[in-house]
Design a protein around this motif. Structure first.
Motif: not given
Length: 170
Positions: A97-113
């Motif tokens: 019954s256990i559902v492990l959900t991961v939601i990720t996102d990123a914001s790209w930048s030329a030096d450090r995202s």
């Protein structure tokens, strides 16, 4: 003045930062940022803003002070925001019954995202994060890949922890 988001808008140029804070304000800035870091556990909407404030703790400027004030204004006018944990009445705790959900996102930048994500276990928020990526991504796709990798690492950690806490024999 009402703050609509925790992230202060409109970054100023570096030459308009107003100079470094004096020792008293510097100490106060570090203390407030430390308290905000604790608040992230209850207010994941502050993750990005507090991460950006914490990056400047070693030598904050007046611009950073104003950013901190904007976050505090946001907190003042959004004090009714809170995490609410609910569980279905027919929820049974077992391995299937256990559902492990991961939601990720990123914001790209030329030096450090920046990458961020949230980890949910059966619909409950276990963790949320907003981090500056340690590698410089060459594209937005690569930046998203780094964010996804972080999310998988977090999920594997929780999975191993659950296996340790609830062995199959019990």
């Amino acid at each position: 003045r009402k703050a609509k988001t925790a992230n202060p808008s409109g970054r100023q140029k570096d030459d308009e930062d107003g100079g470094p804070l004096n020792a008293e304000h510097h100490k106060l800035y570090r203390g407030v940022v430390g308290k905000l870091m604790w608040a992230i556990n209850e207010r994941p909407d502050l993750n990005y803003s507090v991460k950006e404030l914490a990056r400047r703790c070693s030598s904050p400027t007046m611009r950073d002070w104003k950013s901190m004030e904007a976050v505090l204004r946001y907190l003042k006018f959004s004090s009714d925001v809170h995490l609410e944990l609910k569980i279905d009445e027919d929820f049974q705790f077992n391995e299937l019954s256990i559902v492990l959900t991961v939601i990720t996102d990123a914001s790209w930048s030329a030096d450090r995202s920046t990458s961020g994500g949230v980890l949910l276990l059966g619909g409950f928020v276990l963790a949320s994060w907003s981090r500056t990526q340690s590698q410089s991504a060459l594209s937005s796709c690569e930046s998203e890949f780094y964010a996804l990798t972080t999310g998988v690492q977090e999920a594997l950690f929780v999975k191993s922890l659950l296996k340790e806490m609830f062995p199959k024999g019990e």
